[in-house]
Design a protein around this motif. Structure first.
Motif, PDB file in Angstrom:
ATOM      1  N   ASN A   1       0.830  -1.208   0.000  1.00  0.00           N
ATOM      2  CA  ASN A   1       0.000   0.000   0.000  1.00  0.00           C
ATOM      3  C   ASN A   1       0.863   1.257   0.000  1.00  0.00           C
ATOM      4  OD1 ASN A   1      -2.674   1.396   0.429  1.00  0.00           O
ATOM      5  ND2 ASN A   1      -1.646   2.013   2.309  1.00  0.00           N
ATOM      6  N   THR A   2       1.980   1.232   0.734  1.00  0.00           N
ATOM      7  CA  THR A   2       2.886   2.384   0.754  1.00  0.00           C
ATOM      8  C   THR A   2       3.505   2.622  -0.614  1.00  0.00           C
ATOM      9  OG1 THR A   2       3.391   1.939   3.090  1.00  0.00           O
ATOM     10  CG2 THR A   2       4.903   3.365   1.884  1.00  0.00           C
ATOM     11  N   ILE A   3       3.898   1.549  -1.285  1.00  0.00           N
ATOM     12  CA  ILE A   3       4.487   1.677  -2.630  1.00  0.00           C
ATOM     13  C   ILE A   3       3.473   2.272  -3.603  1.00  0.00           C
ATOM     14  CG2 ILE A   3       5.449   0.387  -4.567  1.00  0.00           C
ATOM     15  CD1 ILE A   3       6.577  -1.609  -2.558  1.00  0.00           C
ATOM     16  N   ILE A   4       2.250   1.799  -3.551  1.00  0.00           N
ATOM     17  CA  ILE A   4       1.217   2.283  -4.476  1.00  0.00           C
ATOM     18  C   ILE A   4       0.903   3.758  -4.214  1.00  0.00           C
ATOM     19  CG2 ILE A   4      -1.189   2.008  -5.162  1.00  0.00           C
ATOM     20  CD1 ILE A   4      -0.882  -0.984  -4.577  1.00  0.00           C
ATOM     21  N   GLN A   5       0.817   4.145  -2.931  1.00  0.00           N
ATOM     22  CA  GLN A   5       0.549   5.543  -2.612  1.00  0.00           C
ATOM     23  C   GLN A   5       1.661   6.455  -3.098  1.00  0.00           C
ATOM     24  OE1 GLN A   5      -0.214   5.775   1.600  1.00  0.00           O
ATOM     25  NE2 GLN A   5      -2.370   5.203   1.388  1.00  0.00           N
ATOM     26  N   ASP A   6       2.932   6.041  -2.908  1.00  0.00           N
ATOM     27  CA  ASP A   6       4.061   6.841  -3.374  1.00  0.00           C
ATOM     28  C   ASP A   6       4.105   6.907  -4.898  1.00  0.00           C
ATOM     29  OD1 ASP A   6       4.765   7.260  -0.764  1.00  0.00           O
ATOM     30  OD2 ASP A   6       6.330   5.719  -0.722  1.00  0.00           O
ATOM     31  N   PHE A   7       3.684   5.837  -5.549  1.00  0.00           N
ATOM     32  CA  PHE A   7       3.727   5.806  -7.013  1.00  0.00           C
ATOM     33  C   PHE A   7       2.773   6.839  -7.609  1.00  0.00           C
ATOM     34  CE2 PHE A   7       2.708   4.254 -11.240  1.00  0.00           C
ATOM     35  CZ  PHE A   7       3.943   3.846 -11.735  1.00  0.00           C
ATOM     36  N   TYR A   8       1.607   6.986  -7.011  1.00  0.00           N
ATOM     37  CA  TYR A   8       0.603   7.919  -7.533  1.00  0.00           C
ATOM     38  C   TYR A   8       0.619   9.277  -6.833  1.00  0.00           C
ATOM     39  CZ  TYR A   8      -1.382   3.953 -10.043  1.00  0.00           C
ATOM     40  OH  TYR A   8      -1.565   2.877 -10.880  1.00  0.00           O
ATOM     41  N   ASN A   9       1.589   9.482  -5.971  1.00  0.00           N
ATOM     42  CA  ASN A   9       1.697  10.756  -5.265  1.00  0.00           C
ATOM     43  C   ASN A   9       2.331  11.806  -6.183  1.00  0.00           C
ATOM     44  OD1 ASN A   9       2.005  12.870  -3.496  1.00  0.00           O
ATOM     45  ND2 ASN A   9       2.970  11.643  -1.883  1.00  0.00           N
ATOM     46  N   PRO A  10       1.654  12.934  -6.451  1.00  0.00           N
ATOM     47  CA  PRO A  10       2.222  13.959  -7.346  1.00  0.00           C
ATOM     48  C   PRO A  10       3.539  14.534  -6.850  1.00  0.00           C
ATOM     49  CG  PRO A  10      -0.115  14.349  -6.966  1.00  0.00           C
ATOM     50  CD  PRO A  10       0.310  13.289  -6.007  1.00  0.00           C
ATOM     51  N   ALA A  11       3.793  14.441  -5.551  1.00  0.00           N
ATOM     52  CA  ALA A  11       5.032  14.997  -5.009  1.00  0.00           C
ATOM     53  C   ALA A  11       6.258  14.172  -5.386  1.00  0.00           C
ATOM     54  CB  ALA A  11       4.924  15.096  -3.488  1.00  0.00           C
ATOM     55  N   PHE A  12       6.061  12.965  -5.893  1.00  0.00           N
ATOM     56  CA  PHE A  12       7.176  12.095  -6.250  1.00  0.00           C
ATOM     57  C   PHE A  12       7.330  11.972  -7.761  1.00  0.00           C
ATOM     58  CE2 PHE A  12       6.023  10.838  -1.983  1.00  0.00           C
ATOM     59  CZ  PHE A  12       7.244  10.643  -1.365  1.00  0.00           C
ATOM     60  N   LEU A  13       6.912  12.980  -8.508  1.00  0.00           N
ATOM     61  CA  LEU A  13       6.988  12.895  -9.965  1.00  0.00           C
ATOM     62  C   LEU A  13       8.423  12.840 -10.464  1.00  0.00           C
ATOM     63  CD1 LEU A  13       4.149  15.349 -11.110  1.00  0.00           C
ATOM     64  CD2 LEU A  13       4.171  12.853 -11.248  1.00  0.00           C
ATOM     65  N   ASN A  14       9.319  13.572  -9.826  1.00  0.00           N
ATOM     66  CA  ASN A  14      10.701  13.643 -10.293  1.00  0.00           C
ATOM     67  C   ASN A  14      11.620  12.664  -9.587  1.00  0.00           C
ATOM     68  OD1 ASN A  14      10.004  15.783 -12.020  1.00  0.00           O
ATOM     69  ND2 ASN A  14      10.264  17.280 -10.349  1.00  0.00           N
ATOM     70  N   SER A  15      11.074  11.773  -8.815  1.00  0.00           N
ATOM     71  CA  SER A  15      11.895  10.803  -8.092  1.00  0.00           C
ATOM     72  C   SER A  15      11.645   9.410  -8.642  1.00  0.00           C
ATOM     73  CB  SER A  15      11.576  10.859  -6.592  1.00  0.00           C
ATOM     74  OG  SER A  15      10.226  10.534  -6.374  1.00  0.00           O
ATOM     75  N   LYS A  16      12.281   8.447  -8.029  1.00  0.00           N
ATOM     76  CA  LYS A  16      12.133   7.063  -8.467  1.00  0.00           C
ATOM     77  C   LYS A  16      10.716   6.566  -8.207  1.00  0.00           C
ATOM     78  CE  LYS A  16      16.960   5.907  -7.461  1.00  0.00           C
ATOM     79  NZ  LYS A  16      17.867   5.062  -6.645  1.00  0.00           N
ATOM     80  N   LYS A  17      10.189   5.855  -9.160  1.00  0.00           N
ATOM     81  CA  LYS A  17       8.874   5.257  -9.021  1.00  0.00           C
ATOM     82  C   LYS A  17       9.038   3.757  -8.777  1.00  0.00           C
ATOM     83  CE  LYS A  17       6.128   8.812  -9.793  1.00  0.00           C
ATOM     84  NZ  LYS A  17       5.099   9.279  -8.849  1.00  0.00           N
ATOM     85  N   TYR A  18       9.019   3.378  -7.516  1.00  0.00           N
ATOM     86  CA  TYR A  18       9.185   1.974  -7.175  1.00  0.00           C
ATOM     87  C   TYR A  18       7.893   1.217  -7.448  1.00  0.00           C
ATOM     88  CZ  TYR A  18      13.730   2.648  -4.946  1.00  0.00           C
ATOM     89  OH  TYR A  18      15.055   2.908  -4.710  1.00  0.00           O
ATOM     90  N   GLU A  19       8.057  -0.056  -7.758  1.00  0.00           N
ATOM     91  CA  GLU A  19       6.917  -0.928  -8.011  1.00  0.00           C
ATOM     92  C   GLU A  19       6.980  -2.125  -7.070  1.00  0.00           C
ATOM     93  OE1 GLU A  19       6.786  -1.964 -12.092  1.00  0.00           O
ATOM     94  OE2 GLU A  19       6.575   0.103 -12.809  1.00  0.00           O
ATOM     95  N   LEU A  20       5.906  -2.903  -7.067  1.00  0.00           N
ATOM     96  CA  LEU A  20       5.829  -4.072  -6.192  1.00  0.00           C
ATOM     97  C   LEU A  20       6.884  -5.091  -6.586  1.00  0.00           C
ATOM     98  CD1 LEU A  20       1.949  -4.560  -6.056  1.00  0.00           C
ATOM     99  CD2 LEU A  20       3.387  -3.157  -4.576  1.00  0.00           C
TER     100      LEU A  20
END
Length: 217
Positions: free
Chosen positions: A139-158
């Motif tokens: 759930n934390t990974i999914i929230q960070d993936f769709y969080n607009p504040a993390f657009l320029n950072s790494k997008k981790y996946e499951l």
């Protein structure tokens, strides 16, 4: 025979769950990121370390910071997974002497049934404990993936460890449920008897014994 088959099946599922609990806890592939400008890299992060794998099989792993410097969900996940590993081993050690094929406790079926029930309950509890950190991490990974504040950072996946964790939880819960239901099976053995065992006993007068007149009054 049906009870014995359930007993063995429950223990086998529990053993798979024990092994899976340790593997999931130690795997670094809880979340993954694939990227790199010049060289294709795969970033892995787990409960204990972070790894970078490059083309050619080169892998560099770094242990995580101290416990106090970790995020809350990482600290809780570590504790829950370590607890699950310990409980799964305890359940396995309780289930082994409770098996009917082992004679270390003699033929005391009552004690064996209680031990299998205890092992089944612990397996069930362990499966739920494994499910909590795995689902929380996902759930934390999914929230960070769709969080607009993390657009320029790494997008981790499951990562693979999460899928293995869900599978391990299913094995533990299934094995625990079977061992718990085995106690009910042992209390009602007539349900699993062969048809020949249900044949009515012949009355005494059919066996050749004389019957008095009073027995018909």
């Amino acid at each position: 025979m049906a009870c014995c088959a359930l007993e063995i099946l429950g223990l086998v599922l529990g053993i798979i769950g024990v092994v899976g609990s340790f593997v999931v806890t130690l795997m670094p592939q809880w979340k993954t990121f694939t990227g790199g400008i010049l060289v294709s890299e795969i970033h892995w992060e787990g409960l204990w370390m972070s790894c970078i794998s490059q083309m050619g099989g080169v892998r560099v792993c770094i242990n995580r910071k101290s416990i106090l410097a970790l995020e809350t969900y990482l600290q809780v996940s570590r504790g829950l997974m370590c607890t699950a590993c310990a409980l799964s081993v305890i359940a396995f050690l309780i289930a082994i002497p409770g098996m009917k094929c082992f004679k270390c406790l003699g033929n005391n079926d009552q004690i064996k049934n209680k031990m299998l029930l205890a092992a089944g309950v612990i397996f069930l509890l362990t499966g739920i404990i494994v499910l909590i950190p795995v689902s929380w991490f996902a759930n934390t990974i999914i929230q960070d993936f769709y969080n607009p504040a993390f657009l320029n950072s790494k997008k981790y996946e499951l990562g693979e460890a999460l899928y293995l964790g869900w599978t391990t939880s299913a094995f533990l819960i299934s094995g625990g449920s079977i061992l718990c239901s085995f106690c009910h099976c042992a209390k009602n053995p007539r349900r699993f008897l062969s048809p020949s065992s249900h044949r009515m006993k012949k009355p005494e007068h059919v066996k050749g014994k004389p019957v008095s007149v009073c027995s018909y009054i």
